[in-house]
Motif scaffolding. Structure first.
Motif, PDB file in Angstrom:
ATOM      1  N   ASN A   1       0.838  -1.211   0.000  1.00 34.88           N
ATOM      2  CA  ASN A   1       0.000   0.000   0.000  1.00 34.88           C
ATOM      3  C   ASN A   1       0.864   1.249   0.000  1.00 34.88           C
ATOM      4  N   ILE A   2       0.525   2.186  -0.873  1.00 32.74           N
ATOM      5  CA  ILE A   2       1.242   3.458  -0.944  1.00 32.74           C
ATOM      6  C   ILE A   2       0.275   4.575  -0.552  1.00 32.74           C
ATOM      7  N   VAL A   3       0.609   5.288   0.511  1.00 35.59           N
ATOM      8  CA  VAL A   3      -0.260   6.346   1.020  1.00 35.59           C
ATOM      9  C   VAL A   3       0.454   7.684   0.879  1.00 35.59           C
ATOM     10  N   ALA A   4      -0.158   8.602   0.133  1.00 36.17           N
ATOM     11  CA  ALA A   4       0.406   9.939  -0.044  1.00 36.17           C
ATOM     12  C   ALA A   4      -0.095  10.845   1.069  1.00 36.17           C
ATOM     13  N   VAL A   5       0.821  11.551   1.720  1.00 35.00           N
ATOM     14  CA  VAL A   5       0.454  12.511   2.769  1.00 35.00           C
ATOM     15  C   VAL A   5       0.673  13.908   2.203  1.00 35.00           C
ATOM     16  N   ALA A   6      -0.393  14.689   2.135  1.00 36.98           N
ATOM     17  CA  ALA A   6      -0.330  15.983   1.451  1.00 36.98           C
ATOM     18  C   ALA A   6      -0.923  17.082   2.307  1.00 36.98           C
ATOM     19  N   SER A   7      -0.696  18.314   1.871  1.00 38.71           N
ATOM     20  CA  SER A   7      -1.334  19.477   2.489  1.00 38.71           C
ATOM     21  C   SER A   7      -1.497  20.537   1.414  1.00 38.71           C
ATOM     22  N   GLY A   8      -2.503  21.345   1.553  1.00 33.59           N
ATOM     23  CA  GLY A   8      -2.708  22.401   0.573  1.00 33.59           C
ATOM     24  C   GLY A   8      -1.679  23.499   0.680  1.00 33.59           C
TER      25      GLY A   8
ATOM     26  N   MET B   1       1.518  10.768  -8.984  1.00 36.30           N
ATOM     27  CA  MET B   1       0.216  10.143  -9.239  1.00 36.30           C
ATOM     28  C   MET B   1       0.207   9.381 -10.568  1.00 36.30           C
ATOM     29  N   GLN B   2       0.974   9.872 -11.527  1.00 37.18           N
ATOM     30  CA  GLN B   2       1.006   9.227 -12.833  1.00 37.18           C
ATOM     31  C   GLN B   2       1.888   7.988 -12.848  1.00 37.18           C
ATOM     32  N   SER B   3       2.900   7.961 -11.982  1.00 37.64           N
ATOM     33  CA  SER B   3       3.874   6.869 -12.050  1.00 37.64           C
ATOM     34  C   SER B   3       3.671   5.796 -10.996  1.00 37.64           C
ATOM     35  N   LEU B   4       2.867   6.071  -9.946  1.00 37.43           N
ATOM     36  CA  LEU B   4       2.722   5.116  -8.850  1.00 37.43           C
ATOM     37  C   LEU B   4       1.279   4.677  -8.647  1.00 37.43           C
ATOM     38  N   PRO B   5       1.077   3.434  -8.250  1.00 36.26           N
ATOM     39  CA  PRO B   5      -0.272   2.964  -7.906  1.00 36.26           C
ATOM     40  C   PRO B   5      -0.625   3.387  -6.477  1.00 36.26           C
ATOM     41  N   ILE B   6      -1.073   4.623  -6.322  1.00 38.17           N
ATOM     42  CA  ILE B   6      -1.369   5.167  -4.993  1.00 38.17           C
ATOM     43  C   ILE B   6      -2.626   4.502  -4.421  1.00 38.17           C
ATOM     44  N   THR B   7      -2.517   3.964  -3.215  1.00 38.58           N
ATOM     45  CA  THR B   7      -3.674   3.363  -2.554  1.00 38.58           C
ATOM     46  C   THR B   7      -4.660   4.442  -2.135  1.00 38.58           C
ATOM     47  N   GLY B   8      -4.151   5.518  -1.554  1.00 44.33           N
ATOM     48  CA  GLY B   8      -5.013   6.610  -1.115  1.00 44.33           C
ATOM     49  C   GLY B   8      -4.182   7.760  -0.595  1.00 44.33           C
ATOM     50  N   ALA B   9      -4.858   8.873  -0.345  1.00 45.83           N
ATOM     51  CA  ALA B   9      -4.183  10.085   0.125  1.00 45.83           C
ATOM     52  C   ALA B   9      -4.737  10.516   1.475  1.00 45.83           C
TER      53      ALA B   9
ATOM     54  N   VAL C   1      -7.731   2.105   4.706  1.00 43.66           N
ATOM     55  CA  VAL C   1      -7.029   1.380   3.636  1.00 43.66           C
ATOM     56  C   VAL C   1      -7.694   0.036   3.381  1.00 43.66           C
ATOM     57  N   VAL C   2      -8.043  -0.665   4.462  1.00 45.54           N
ATOM     58  CA  VAL C   2      -8.708  -1.960   4.322  1.00 45.54           C
ATOM     59  C   VAL C   2     -10.031  -1.806   3.582  1.00 45.54           C
ATOM     60  N   GLU C   3     -10.845  -0.834   4.001  1.00 44.26           N
ATOM     61  CA  GLU C   3     -12.146  -0.625   3.368  1.00 44.26           C
ATOM     62  C   GLU C   3     -11.984  -0.208   1.910  1.00 44.26           C
ATOM     63  N   ARG C   4     -10.997   0.636   1.641  1.00 39.94           N
ATOM     64  CA  ARG C   4     -10.756   1.095   0.275  1.00 39.94           C
ATOM     65  C   ARG C   4     -10.337  -0.085  -0.615  1.00 39.94           C
ATOM     66  N   ASN C   5      -9.498  -0.975  -0.075  1.00 39.29           N
ATOM     67  CA  ASN C   5      -9.057  -2.130  -0.849  1.00 39.29           C
ATOM     68  C   ASN C   5     -10.199  -3.097  -1.137  1.00 39.29           C
ATOM     69  N   GLU C   6     -11.170  -3.144  -0.224  1.00 36.67           N
ATOM     70  CA  GLU C   6     -12.301  -4.050  -0.407  1.00 36.67           C
ATOM     71  C   GLU C   6     -13.308  -3.527  -1.428  1.00 36.67           C
ATOM     72  N   THR C   7     -13.318  -2.213  -1.653  1.00 35.09           N
ATOM     73  CA  THR C   7     -14.339  -1.638  -2.535  1.00 35.09           C
ATOM     74  C   THR C   7     -13.844  -1.357  -3.939  1.00 35.09           C
ATOM     75  N   LEU C   8     -12.562  -1.620  -4.215  1.00 32.45           N
ATOM     76  CA  LEU C   8     -12.029  -1.437  -5.560  1.00 32.45           C
ATOM     77  C   LEU C   8     -11.639  -2.777  -6.154  1.00 32.45           C
ATOM     78  N   PRO C   9     -11.641  -2.880  -7.481  1.00 31.67           N
ATOM     79  CA  PRO C   9     -11.217  -4.131  -8.108  1.00 31.67           C
ATOM     80  C   PRO C   9      -9.798  -4.478  -7.683  1.00 31.67           C
ATOM     81  N   PRO C  10      -9.493  -5.752  -7.417  1.00 35.68           N
ATOM     82  CA  PRO C  10      -8.147  -6.128  -6.997  1.00 35.68           C
ATOM     83  C   PRO C  10      -7.138  -5.913  -8.106  1.00 35.68           C
ATOM     84  N   THR C  11      -5.956  -5.418  -7.750  1.00 34.52           N
ATOM     85  CA  THR C  11      -4.869  -5.265  -8.714  1.00 34.52           C
ATOM     86  C   THR C  11      -3.595  -5.742  -8.039  1.00 34.52           C
ATOM     87  N   GLU C  12      -2.510  -5.766  -8.787  1.00 36.27           N
ATOM     88  CA  GLU C  12      -1.247  -6.200  -8.189  1.00 36.27           C
ATOM     89  C   GLU C  12      -0.794  -5.249  -7.095  1.00 36.27           C
TER      90      GLU C  12
END
Length: 381
Positions: A103-110, A233-241, A353-364
């Motif tokens: 899982n890749i989680v991006a931490v951001a701020s405006g 965002m274009q180069s990585l499979p981001i799980t969520g932000a 993350v768990v809930e997000r993974n359960e609601t999207l199609p599985p990928t590598e």
């Protein structure tokens, strides 16, 4: 007593189907109803495999028949799940998966100055304390701070050979693997790069590194919404932000832009939630007092407006700043309000993350489907 099938169907029409605006009979969820004296069998077809949805439907059917038809009826519910095929959306999971990273989680701020890097460092060590394998990529090219926060300013990644290729081995501190542009520049040296150069450097730290097996790779993004964000965002499979903000109106306005960037059609990265930093100030001599210096419940109101969760609040405490400056994240302090606050945030992040993974199609890129989301340690595989 002999049960009447029509009466049972009429009773089941009072139960609605979540998200469809129709009742169980009208929607076709009730496939068949069989009666044998005081016994009734209901065949139910659902479109979601979620355990709590199935259990809720079963309980609703039994209760409704007991309340509206016959309180002593023997009810059996047979549930079959046929999930509809989800339309392909190339924006949901994109980019080149990194072998070994779940899982890749991006931490951001405006905007800058809201404590995004501090939150990233403390979230990382908290996840590591819970038993997860964690890495941090310091993608704040122009203001890398992870080497200071993890007390590894003078460390340098070494080169290792993996499958015949030379790879960078991340620096490890407090059981967290770290890579930062700060390891490759002098402390007083300014990084004067255009966007493409910064993106190339980040790609090298991501794909030319020996991260090993990670449950979470946290990416500490630069403030704002610029080139670096788009490149990642274009180069990585981001799980969520995760978006960090303070309760201040100015910070919230920029945080709203950050959330909008992730949710835009061009990027479409799920937002796991908002973390409110500097939520309130509690003097050490008055531990029961809370002073809302930057405003109150700003992140809560923003989260409700944007329909994303609040992952937690972090108080404004002097020791957070001191701990970061000394290179020992405050979340490592035992039995303190800060440890409690970061543990709550970490649990919420894992659960999202768990809930997000359960609601999207599985990928590598999405491999973890069960985690100890509400416990203090990682579940054994």
């Amino acid at each position: 007593m002999k049960l009447d099938r029509k009466e049972i169907l009429k009773a089941l029409e009072t139960i609605s189907v979540a998200g469809e605006g129709k009742n169980m009979v009208e929607s076709g969820a009730v496939q068949n109803v069989l009666t044998f004296g005081d016994e009734v069998v209901v065949d139910l077809l659902l479109s979601t495999p979620a355990l709590h949805i199935k259990k809720r439907a079963e309980v609703d059917i039994i209760k409704t028949i007991h309340d509206l038809v016959y309180e002593k009826a023997k009810v059996k519910v047979n549930i079959k799940v046929e999930a509809p095929e989800k339309p392909e959306n190339p924006n949901l999971i994109k980019g080149k998966p990194i072998p070994g990273i779940s899982n890749i989680v991006a931490v951001a701020s405006g905007k800058g100055g809201v404590g995004k890097s501090t939150v990233t460092a403390n979230l990382a060590v908290t996840l590591a304390k819970m038993g997860f394998n964690v890495g941090v990529l310091d993608a704040d090219i122009y203001g890398p701070s992870m080497p200071i926060m993890f007390d590894v300013e003078n460390a340098k990644p070494i080169s290792v050979e993996v499958d015949g290729k030379s790879k960078m081995k991340p620096v490890e501190s407090y059981e967290v693997k770290i890579l930062s542009i700060g390891f490759f520049t002098k402390p007083d040296q300014a990084v004067i790069w255009r966007g493409p150069m910064a993106a190339k450097a980040l790609n090298q730290m991501i794909f030319d590194a020996d991260w090993g097996q990670l449950d979470f790779l946290l990416i500490d993004l630069p403030p704002g919404t610029g080139d670096i964000h788009l490149s990642i965002m274009q180069s990585l499979p981001i799980t969520g932000a995760v978006v960090v903000s303070t309760p201040q109106a100015v910070a919230l306005a920029d945080a709203k832009k950050g959330v909008s960037m992730f949710k835009s059609d061009a990027i479409s990265v799920p937002v796991l939630g908002i973390i409110e930093n500097m939520a309130y100030f509690t003097p050490e001599e008055l531990p029961n007092n809370k002073y809302y210096i930057f405003g109150k419940e700003g992140a809560k109101n923003l989260a409700e407006d944007l329909q994303v969760p609040v992952l937690g609040e972090i108080p404004l405490v002097q020791s957070i700043r001191e701990a970061g400056d000394y290179g020992r994240p405050a979340a490592l302090q035992i039995a303190t309000p800060l440890e409690t606050a970061f543990e709550e945030i970490a649990r919420n992040v894992v659960q999202e993350v768990v809930e997000r993974n359960e609601t999207l199609p599985p990928t590598e890129a999405i491999k973890i489907t069960t985690m100890a989301g509400c416990s203090a340690v990682k579940g054994k595989k």
